[in-house]
Design a protein around this motif. Structure first.
Motif, short mmCIF file in Angstrom:
data_model
loop_
_atom_site.label_atom_id
_atom_site.label_comp_id
_atom_site.label_asym_id
_atom_site.label_seq_id
_atom_site.Cartn_x
_atom_site.Cartn_y
_atom_site.Cartn_z
N ILE A 1 0.89 -1.16 0.03
CA ILE A 1 0.09 -0.10 -0.05
C ILE A 1 0.99 1.12 0.15
O ILE A 1 0.60 2.17 -0.79
CB ILE A 1 -1.02 -0.05 1.25
CG1 ILE A 1 -2.03 -1.12 1.03
CG2 ILE A 1 -1.55 1.45 1.40
CD1 ILE A 1 -2.91 -1.00 2.22
N ILE B 1 0.98 4.21 -2.89
CA ILE B 1 0.91 5.56 -2.56
C ILE B 1 2.18 6.41 -3.10
O ILE B 1 1.81 7.65 -3.86
CB ILE B 1 1.05 5.91 -1.16
CG1 ILE B 1 -0.36 5.21 -0.57
CG2 ILE B 1 1.07 7.20 -0.77
CD1 ILE B 1 -0.55 5.37 1.09
N TYR C 1 3.65 5.78 -5.86
CA TYR C 1 3.68 5.04 -7.28
C TYR C 1 4.74 4.22 -7.78
O TYR C 1 5.23 4.30 -8.90
CB TYR C 1 3.80 6.49 -8.30
CG TYR C 1 2.49 7.51 -8.13
CD1 TYR C 1 1.17 7.23 -8.52
CD2 TYR C 1 2.64 8.33 -7.21
CE1 TYR C 1 0.07 8.11 -8.53
CE2 TYR C 1 1.61 9.43 -7.16
CZ TYR C 1 0.20 9.22 -7.62
OH TYR C 1 -0.70 10.02 -7.54
N ILE D 1 -7.25 -1.76 -5.18
CA ILE D 1 -6.61 -0.47 -4.40
C ILE D 1 -6.00 0.54 -5.29
O ILE D 1 -6.50 1.86 -5.25
CB ILE D 1 -5.76 -0.65 -3.22
CG1 ILE D 1 -6.53 -1.56 -2.01
CG2 ILE D 1 -5.18 0.48 -2.53
CD1 ILE D 1 -5.69 -1.95 -0.91
N SER D 2 -5.17 0.09 -6.07
CA SER D 2 -4.76 1.03 -7.05
C SER D 2 -5.70 1.60 -8.17
O SER D 2 -5.59 2.52 -8.56
CB SER D 2 -3.55 0.37 -7.83
OG SER D 2 -4.15 -0.97 -8.68
N ILE E 1 -9.00 2.15 -7.44
CA ILE E 1 -9.56 3.11 -6.57
C ILE E 1 -8.70 4.56 -6.37
O ILE E 1 -9.52 5.41 -6.57
CB ILE E 1 -9.99 2.73 -5.18
CG1 ILE E 1 -10.96 1.21 -5.30
CG2 ILE E 1 -10.56 3.67 -4.27
CD1 ILE E 1 -11.13 0.61 -4.07
N CYS E 2 -7.34 4.26 -6.17
CA CYS E 2 -6.55 5.39 -6.10
C CYS E 2 -6.12 6.07 -7.48
O CYS E 2 -5.54 7.02 -7.65
CB CYS E 2 -5.26 5.26 -5.31
SG CYS E 2 -5.97 4.48 -3.69
N SER F 1 -1.45 12.05 -12.24
CA SER F 1 -1.88 10.68 -11.44
C SER F 1 -3.05 9.99 -12.29
O SER F 1 -3.38 9.08 -12.21
CB SER F 1 -2.33 11.03 -10.00
OG SER F 1 -3.15 11.81 -9.81
#
Length: 441
Positions: free
Chosen positions: A139, A143, A145, A365-366, A368-369, A433
Motif C-alpha cells: 500500500i 501511494i 507510485y 486499491i490502485s 480506486i486510487c 496521476s
C-alpha cells in the motif's frame, strides 16, 4: 465460549477459560508459536497495583514472549536513524530487521483474540492479518507510485514460500528423518494448488494478451481492464476459499496438537492477555509496521544504489526472506520434527493468500486510487511463478531441487540489468496521476 477476561493468579498462570475454548490451530499459528517462549509471571504477580501488574504482564507476554525479542531494539534504532539522517541504507536495513519480530507478534495477537471470538472469527482475522506486512508495504509503495516494488515484493513472497520455505522444509525434514517415512495430508495442499493455478492463469492471460497485440500502446488499456476483471474473480475465489476453510471443510486445515516435551512451542489452553488488550496491541503493532514499511519503501532505491544491488533483487529476495523469517523458521523447525502438515500448510497457505488475496486486492486499491497497476508481471517474473507451482513430495531430493530453483531465480534477478523503477514514469505519474502509465521491468 467464555467471555470473561483471564485472571493473573499468584502463581503467574492464567485462569478463566475452560478447555472448551480450545480450537483447531492453523499451520500458520503453529509455525509462529514455535518461536515463542513461556513467560514467568511469578515476579509480576507480586506487584500490588492491579493496573501496573496488568501492564507489566502484557509487556512481558507481547514484547518478551518471543525468541525474536532481541530484534525489537532495531525499531527505535530505525526511527533514530531516520530522524537524524544516518543514511537510507541504514534506515532500510534496520527497518527490515524491525519488521521481523512484528510479523510474528501479529500472528500471536490474532491467535490470542481467537480464544475469545472462536475459531471462525479468529480464522477470518488470521486470513486478513496473516500477510499484513506484505500488504502494508504494498500500500505504501502504491501511494508513492512504485508499482514495480509492489509487483516484485508480492511475487517474491510467493516464490520464497513455494521454493525457499517448502524446499528447505522438505530437504531438512528429509535429511533429519531419512530413516522414517514422512507423511502428510494432501487434501489441504490440493486445494491450495488449485487456487495457485487459478492465480497463475490470471497472470498469464494479461501477459499473453500484451504479446499477441500489435503494440504496447494498443494493448495497454485492454490489459489493464482484463487484470481488474481477473482480480475481482480471484477475490471471489478467495472468499470461496474462506468459506471452504472456516465452515464447510475446517478439518482439512486444523493441525493436530501433538506436542512433545521436546517441542519449543507453547501449548496453551487459555489466552495470556485480555481481549481488549489484544486488540490494542494489534493496533499498535500494525501502526509500527506501517511506519517501518514507509521507511522501507522510501529508502529502497537509495539502498539499492548504495549496495550496488537492483531493486528487483531486493524486493523479490531480501524483503520476503526478512519479513517472513519468523514464519519460515517455524516451518523448518516442524519439518525437522517430521510434522510436514504444518510446514506445507505454512508454505502453501501463505503463497495462496498472497496470490489470490493480496495481489488482486492491491490491483483493486490502485484502481480506486487512480493508479494503473495490472497483473502483467512480464515474462521473466511470470515464468518464475509458473515454475514454482509444482506438486511437492515428501523426500529430501524434491526439497533440494526446489532450493536450487530458488537460487537460480535469485541469480537471474541479481544479474538482471533492468532499470530499478523507471524513474521517468514515476515522475510523470507524480505530475499526472490521472493518466499514469504501466510500469514495466
Amino acid at each position: 465460549m467464555a467471555s470473561t477476561e483471564p485472571r493473573l493468579m499468584e502463581s503467574g498462570n492464567i485462569k478463566g477459560l475452560s478447555k472448551e475454548t480450545r480450537h483447531g490451530r492453523t499451520a500458520h499459528n503453529m509455525s509462529s508459536s514455535s518461536l515463542r517462549k513461556k513467560s514467568d509471571l511469578a515476579l509480576v504477580s507480586k506487584v500490588p497495583c492491579g493496573l501496573v501488574r496488568l501492564l507489566l504482564a502484557n509487556l512481558q507476554e507481547v514484547i518478551l514472549g518471543t525468541k525474536l525479542s532481541v530484534l525489537f531494539p532495531a525499531i527505535p534504532a530505525a526511527i533514530v536513524a531516520k530522524c537524524y539522517g544516518f543514511g537510507d541504507p541504514w534506515v532500510f536495513a534496520l527497518s527490515l530487521l524491525g519488521l521481523t519480530p512484528l510479523a510474528e507478534r501479529v500472528s500471536f495477537l490474532t491467535e490470542q483474540i481467537a480464544y475469545y471470538t472462536g475459531p471462525t472469527v479468529g480464522g477470518l482475522l488470521n486470513a486478513t492479518c496473516g500477510n499484513a506486512t506484505e500488504l502494508i508495504i504494498a500500500i505504501f509503495a502504491l501511494i508513492q507510485y512504485k508499482v514495480d516494488v509492489v509487483k516484485y515484493s508480492l511475487l517474491g513472497s510467493i516464490l520464497s514460500n513455494l521454493l525457499l520455505v517448502l524446499g528447505t522444509s522438505l530437504f531438512c525434514g528429509g535429511i533429519a528423518n531419512i530413516t522414517k517415512e514422512q507423511k502428510f495430508d494432501r487434501r489441504q495442499g490440493d486445494v491450495n494448488s488449485l487456487l495457485l493455478l487459478m492465480a497463475l492463469l490470471c497472470h498469464i492471460l494479461p501477459l499473453m494478451f500484451r504479446y499477441t497485440g500489435d503494440s504496447v500502446v494498443v494493448t495497454a488499456k485492454p490489459t489493464l481492464l482484463l487484470s481488474r476483471v481477473c482480480s475481482i474473480i480471484m477475490l471471489i475465489g478467495y472468499f470461496g476459499y474462506l468459506v471452504f476453510q472456516l465452515w464447510t471443510h475446517r478439518q482439512f486445515f486444523e493441525t493436530q496438537e501433538e506436542v512433545d516435551d521436546s517441542d519449543d512451542l507453547t501449548s496453551q489452553e487459555a489466552p495470556v492477555i485480555g481481549f481488549w488488550s489484544g486488540f490494542a496491541w494489534l493496533a499498535a503493532m500494525t501502526a509500527v509496521i506501517a511506519l517501518l514499511s514507509e521507511f522501507v519503501v522510501g529508502t529502497i532505491e537509495n539502498a539499492s544504489e548504495s549496495w550496488g544491488i537492483s531493486v528487483s533483487f531486493i524486493s523479490i529476495i531480501l524483503l520476503p526472506i526478512v519479513g517472513n523469517a519468523a514464519e519460515h523458521a517455524g516451518a523448518i523447525i516442524f519439518a525437522f520434527k517430521n510434522k510436514l502438515d504444518i510446514s506445507l500448510g505454512v508454505a502453501l497457505g501463505s503463497a495462496t493468500q498472497i496470490a489470490v488475496f493480496v495481489v488482486p486486492l492491491c490491483v483493486v486499491i490502485s484502481w480506486i486510487c487512480g493508479i494503473k497497476m495490472d497483473l502483467d508481471f512480464n515474462l521473466l517474473e511470470t515464468g518464475s511463478l509458473a515454475l514454482s507451482i509444482i506438486d511437492g513430495t515428501s523426500h529430501y531430493m524434491k526439497g533440494f531441487v526446489l532450493l536450487l530453483c530458488y537460487i537460480v531465480i535469485g541469480a537471474c534477478f541479481f544479474v538482471s540489468p533492468t532499470p530499478t523503477l523507471n524513474q521517468a514514469n514515476v515522475l510523470d505519474l507524480g505530475v499526472k496521476s490521472s493518466t499514469g502509465g504501466l510500469f514495466r521491468a
